[in-house]
Structures are given as C-alpha cells and as structure tokens.
Design a protein around this motif. Structure first.
Motif, PDB file in Angstrom:
ATOM      1  N   ALA A   5       0.833  -1.201   0.000  1.00  0.00           N
ATOM      2  CA  ALA A   5       0.000   0.000   0.000  1.00  0.00           C
ATOM      3  C   ALA A   5       0.864   1.246   0.000  1.00  0.00           C
ATOM      4  O   ALA A   5       0.527   2.260  -0.637  1.00  0.00           O
ATOM      5  N   ALA A   6       2.005   1.192   0.688  1.00  0.00           N
ATOM      6  CA  ALA A   6       2.873   2.367   0.758  1.00  0.00           C
ATOM      7  C   ALA A   6       3.456   2.715  -0.607  1.00  0.00           C
ATOM      8  O   ALA A   6       3.513   3.894  -0.999  1.00  0.00           O
ATOM      9  N   VAL A   7       3.901   1.697  -1.346  1.00  0.00           N
ATOM     10  CA  VAL A   7       4.464   1.949  -2.668  1.00  0.00           C
ATOM     11  C   VAL A   7       3.393   2.504  -3.600  1.00  0.00           C
ATOM     12  O   VAL A   7       3.615   3.481  -4.321  1.00  0.00           O
ATOM     13  N   LYS A   8       2.207   1.892  -3.581  1.00  0.00           N
ATOM     14  CA  LYS A   8       1.134   2.370  -4.456  1.00  0.00           C
ATOM     15  C   LYS A   8       0.757   3.805  -4.140  1.00  0.00           C
ATOM     16  O   LYS A   8       0.493   4.605  -5.041  1.00  0.00           O
ATOM     17  N   ALA A   9       0.732   4.127  -2.859  1.00  0.00           N
ATOM     18  CA  ALA A   9       0.378   5.488  -2.467  1.00  0.00           C
ATOM     19  C   ALA A   9       1.413   6.487  -2.977  1.00  0.00           C
ATOM     20  O   ALA A   9       1.056   7.580  -3.450  1.00  0.00           O
ATOM     21  N   ARG A  10       2.677   6.112  -2.917  1.00  0.00           N
ATOM     22  CA  ARG A  10       3.722   7.013  -3.393  1.00  0.00           C
ATOM     23  C   ARG A  10       3.683   7.152  -4.915  1.00  0.00           C
ATOM     24  O   ARG A  10       3.903   8.238  -5.452  1.00  0.00           O
ATOM     25  N   ILE A  11       3.417   6.061  -5.619  1.00  0.00           N
ATOM     26  CA  ILE A  11       3.302   6.133  -7.074  1.00  0.00           C
ATOM     27  C   ILE A  11       2.134   7.027  -7.468  1.00  0.00           C
ATOM     28  O   ILE A  11       2.250   7.895  -8.336  1.00  0.00           O
ATOM     29  N   ARG A  12       0.991   6.820  -6.809  1.00  0.00           N
ATOM     30  CA  ARG A  12      -0.190   7.630  -7.112  1.00  0.00           C
ATOM     31  C   ARG A  12       0.089   9.115  -6.863  1.00  0.00           C
ATOM     32  O   ARG A  12      -0.259   9.972  -7.669  1.00  0.00           O
ATOM     33  N   GLN A  13       0.737   9.413  -5.745  1.00  0.00           N
ATOM     34  CA  GLN A  13       1.031  10.807  -5.420  1.00  0.00           C
ATOM     35  C   GLN A  13       2.015  11.408  -6.413  1.00  0.00           C
ATOM     36  O   GLN A  13       1.892  12.588  -6.795  1.00  0.00           O
ATOM     37  N   ALA A  14       3.001  10.622  -6.851  1.00  0.00           N
ATOM     38  CA  ALA A  14       3.973  11.122  -7.825  1.00  0.00           C
ATOM     39  C   ALA A  14       3.289  11.501  -9.129  1.00  0.00           C
ATOM     40  O   ALA A  14       3.564  12.557  -9.718  1.00  0.00           O
ATOM     41  N   PHE A  15       2.387  10.650  -9.617  1.00  0.00           N
ATOM     42  CA  PHE A  15       1.678  10.964 -10.859  1.00  0.00           C
ATOM     43  C   PHE A  15       0.681  12.108 -10.663  1.00  0.00           C
ATOM     44  O   PHE A  15       0.484  12.927 -11.557  1.00  0.00           O
ATOM     45  N   HIS A  16       0.060  12.164  -9.499  1.00  0.00           N
ATOM     46  CA  HIS A  16      -0.853  13.268  -9.202  1.00  0.00           C
ATOM     47  C   HIS A  16      -0.106  14.602  -9.282  1.00  0.00           C
ATOM     48  O   HIS A  16      -0.579  15.564  -9.900  1.00  0.00           O
ATOM     49  N   ARG A  17       1.067  14.654  -8.676  1.00  0.00           N
ATOM     50  CA  ARG A  17       1.849  15.892  -8.663  1.00  0.00           C
ATOM     51  C   ARG A  17       2.402  16.239 -10.043  1.00  0.00           C
ATOM     52  O   ARG A  17       2.630  17.408 -10.355  1.00  0.00           O
ATOM     53  N   ALA A  18       2.636  15.218 -10.863  1.00  0.00           N
ATOM     54  CA  ALA A  18       3.229  15.448 -12.181  1.00  0.00           C
ATOM     55  C   ALA A  18       2.207  15.826 -13.249  1.00  0.00           C
ATOM     56  O   ALA A  18       2.587  16.098 -14.388  1.00  0.00           O
ATOM     57  N   ALA A  19       0.934  15.866 -12.903  1.00  0.00           N
ATOM     58  CA  ALA A  19      -0.102  16.103 -13.911  1.00  0.00           C
ATOM     59  C   ALA A  19       0.122  17.400 -14.689  1.00  0.00           C
ATOM     60  O   ALA A  19      -0.112  17.465 -15.897  1.00  0.00           O
ATOM     61  N   GLY A  20       0.588  18.435 -14.006  1.00  0.00           N
ATOM     62  CA  GLY A  20       0.773  19.714 -14.677  1.00  0.00           C
ATOM     63  C   GLY A  20       1.967  19.767 -15.610  1.00  0.00           C
ATOM     64  O   GLY A  20       2.012  20.609 -16.517  1.00  0.00           O
ATOM     65  N   THR A  21       2.947  18.894 -15.424  1.00  0.00           N
ATOM     66  CA  THR A  21       4.151  18.897 -16.257  1.00  0.00           C
ATOM     67  C   THR A  21       4.185  17.723 -17.239  1.00  0.00           C
ATOM     68  O   THR A  21       5.065  17.663 -18.099  1.00  0.00           O
ATOM     69  N   TYR A  22       3.242  16.804 -17.105  1.00  0.00           N
ATOM     70  CA  TYR A  22       3.293  15.550 -17.853  1.00  0.00           C
ATOM     71  C   TYR A  22       3.269  15.774 -19.362  1.00  0.00           C
ATOM     72  O   TYR A  22       4.126  15.260 -20.092  1.00  0.00           O
ATOM     73  N   ASP A  23       2.303  16.526 -19.858  1.00  0.00           N
ATOM     74  CA  ASP A  23       2.134  16.629 -21.303  1.00  0.00           C
ATOM     75  C   ASP A  23       3.355  17.222 -21.987  1.00  0.00           C
ATOM     76  O   ASP A  23       3.738  16.789 -23.077  1.00  0.00           O
ATOM     77  N   GLN A  24       3.991  18.201 -21.375  1.00  0.00           N
ATOM     78  CA  GLN A  24       5.167  18.817 -21.980  1.00  0.00           C
ATOM     79  C   GLN A  24       6.341  17.850 -22.013  1.00  0.00           C
ATOM     80  O   GLN A  24       7.148  17.868 -22.952  1.00  0.00           O
ATOM     81  N   ALA A  25       6.440  16.991 -20.996  1.00  0.00           N
ATOM     82  CA  ALA A  25       7.594  16.096 -20.888  1.00  0.00           C
ATOM     83  C   ALA A  25       7.394  14.749 -21.553  1.00  0.00           C
ATOM     84  O   ALA A  25       8.360  14.014 -21.771  1.00  0.00           O
ATOM     85  N   ALA A  26       6.150  14.388 -21.901  1.00  0.00           N
ATOM     86  CA  ALA A  26       5.823  13.017 -22.308  1.00  0.00           C
ATOM     87  C   ALA A  26       6.101  12.752 -23.787  1.00  0.00           C
ATOM     88  O   ALA A  26       5.241  12.223 -24.504  1.00  0.00           O
ATOM     89  N   VAL A  27       7.297  13.053 -24.240  1.00  0.00           N
ATOM     90  CA  VAL A  27       7.659  12.831 -25.645  1.00  0.00           C
ATOM     91  C   VAL A  27       7.702  11.332 -25.949  1.00  0.00           C
ATOM     92  O   VAL A  27       7.116  10.865 -26.938  1.00  0.00           O
ATOM     93  N   VAL A  28       8.381  10.576 -25.111  1.00  0.00           N
ATOM     94  CA  VAL A  28       8.465   9.125 -25.306  1.00  0.00           C
ATOM     95  C   VAL A  28       7.084   8.499 -25.192  1.00  0.00           C
ATOM     96  O   VAL A  28       6.716   7.606 -25.970  1.00  0.00           O
ATOM     97  N   GLN A  29       6.288   8.969 -24.245  1.00  0.00           N
ATOM     98  CA  GLN A  29       4.961   8.398 -24.032  1.00  0.00           C
ATOM     99  C   GLN A  29       4.072   8.593 -25.260  1.00  0.00           C
ATOM    100  O   GLN A  29       3.321   7.687 -25.625  1.00  0.00           O
ATOM    101  N   ARG A  30       4.168   9.745 -25.907  1.00  0.00           N
ATOM    102  CA  ARG A  30       3.394   9.970 -27.137  1.00  0.00           C
ATOM    103  C   ARG A  30       3.904   9.086 -28.270  1.00  0.00           C
ATOM    104  O   ARG A  30       3.118   8.572 -29.082  1.00  0.00           O
TER     105      ARG A  30
END
Length: 260
Positions: A5-30
C-alpha cells in the motif's frame, strides 16, 4: 516491484503531482502511444466495438486517437491519479486501480493501456482485464521490459548498490500471465524508444516530470556532490555520436484476445 500500500500510495502521489508537467515532458509516451496504435491496427477487435477502456489514461493524450479510430465506441478514461484525470475532457472518467477495476464483468469490448501496466503485478492486472472484457474482446497493451533505463542502472553502479529503477518484467512473464488469465496472445513485439537530452540533469528532469521516479517506499537521501559527479561521469559512456544522452525505454507491445 514490491506490491505494498505504501508503494502504491507514493506512485499515485507522484503521478498526481506530475499532472501539470506531464504533457510537456511526455515525448516518449506519445511516441509509444503511436507505436501501440499502429500495432493494434493489425489486431482488430472481432465483433462490434461499443465500449473501449483506456486503462491508465494519464492526462488523456490517447483519447483523441482512440476516438478517431473507433468513432462508434463510447470511451472510458481510467486512471488512479486524480490529478491526471482532471486534465481529461469530453469523456467519461473513472478514478480506479488497474488491479481492482471498478467495472462490471464483461462490460468492455476492448481495453487500451499505454505505459501503465508496468506499475502492476501482471497476474492481478490480466485477471482484472479478463474479468471486465467480453468474450473475444481485445486488449492492446504497451508496457516496459527489463532493459528500460539501462543507462541509468549502469551509471548508478558507480554510486551504490541500491535500486534506482523498478524491476520490469520480461516479455515471457507478461505472456505467461496473460495466458494464465484466459487470454490468447495474438501479437507480441519488442522495440526500444529513447528520451534524449544534452545532459543527465535534463534526462532526470524528464523522468520526474512524468511522475515515473518512484522506486520503493524508502525515502532517498539526495546525492552528494561527489556521488553526483561519479554518476555523471559514468553516464558519459552512453553519449551518442550526435552528442545527446539517451534514456532507453524497452517497450513491449501485446495484443490479447479474451478467450470465450
């Protein structure tokens, strides 16, 4: 990756915080999203396609592509980071865990998932996808293999023996888990994709900006100056002839059909 549960919570929080920067940085993901779209086109869904789930949709960058490809289908966007979902517009949204999908059995005709499966246990993920897919429904998955961030793993060996990237599963592990869950593996493809930057700090900013920097539940002490210099010197061995440093993603593509 340890499933706590601790790892999942940290992963979720990391992606939650990254939402505002994700699209600009997600070159590989696109880029991977386009790989998956081209791959999926070779393995169409048999029968009518009325409901499609984007499992681990992030900010929803794949949804316009899916809407154009399947204009007759209702698209459902699912992610476990509410900050990511807040950026999705024009589609039904559900906040949920891929290992415990809040969806009825046999309620989906197809599932699309681009670069989310690697955060899950394969058996738990495919068990849930098999449950929510109708018989002969399709799942198109892009995930990551064990050579992902091989340059960073190598460079950190000059610093310490701690893990600095999650342990990604090999293609055979994904295939076995899918078959055990009731899928026929129609297609499997492996190909590399790389983020590029002029220096190591830029590459690490890319990883953090998309939220993909959580490794374990143990807080990390920032690198000291000498450790950073050792890391950067070791990473230089990976510099390409064009002067750029790569961070390689070992991309695995899967096309799966839910057995009747």
């Amino acid at each position: 990756m340890a499933d706590t549960a601790a790892v999942k919570a940290r992963i979720r929080q990391a992606f939650h915080r990254a939402a505002g920067t994700y699209d600009q940085a997600a070159v590989v993901q696109r880029e991977v999203c386009q790989y998956l779209a081209d791959f999926a086109a070779s393995y169409p869904c048999p029968g009518p396609l009325e409901r499609v789930l984007d499992a681990g949709c992030g900010t929803g960058h794949a949804l316009p592509l899916l809407a154009a490809r399947y204009p007759q289908a209702d698209l459902l966007a699912l992610d476990f980071a509410s900050g990511m979902l807040a950026h999705v517009r024009g589609h039904l949204r559900v906040c949920g865990d891929l290992e415990q999908l809040p969806l009825a059995a046999a309620s989906m005709d197809a599932v699309w998932s681009s670069l989310a499966a690697q955060w899950c246990r394969p058996q738990a993920l495919f068990g849930e996808l098999a449950r929510v897919l109708r018989p002969r429904g399709m799942a198109w998955i892009a995930t990551l293999g064990p050579e992902t961030l091989c340059e960073l793993r190598d460079a950190f060996r000059a610093v310490d023996d701690l893990p600095h990237a999650i342990d990604f599963h090999c293609p055979q592990t994904w295939q076995r888990a899918a078959e055990d869950a009731g899928f026929a593996v129609c297609g499997l493809l492996r190909r590399p994709c790389a983020a590029l930057d002029t220096d190591l700090r830029g590459l690490l900013r890319h990883i953090k900006a998309i939220g993909a920097h959580t490794v374990s539940h143990t807080p990390r002490t920032p690198l000291g100056r000498e450790a950073w210099h050792r890391l950067a010197r070791r990473y230089e061995r990976w510099r390409r002839p064009d002067g750029l440093l790569p961070a390689t993603y070992d991309v695995i593509l899967l096309a799966l059909e839910r057995r009747p």
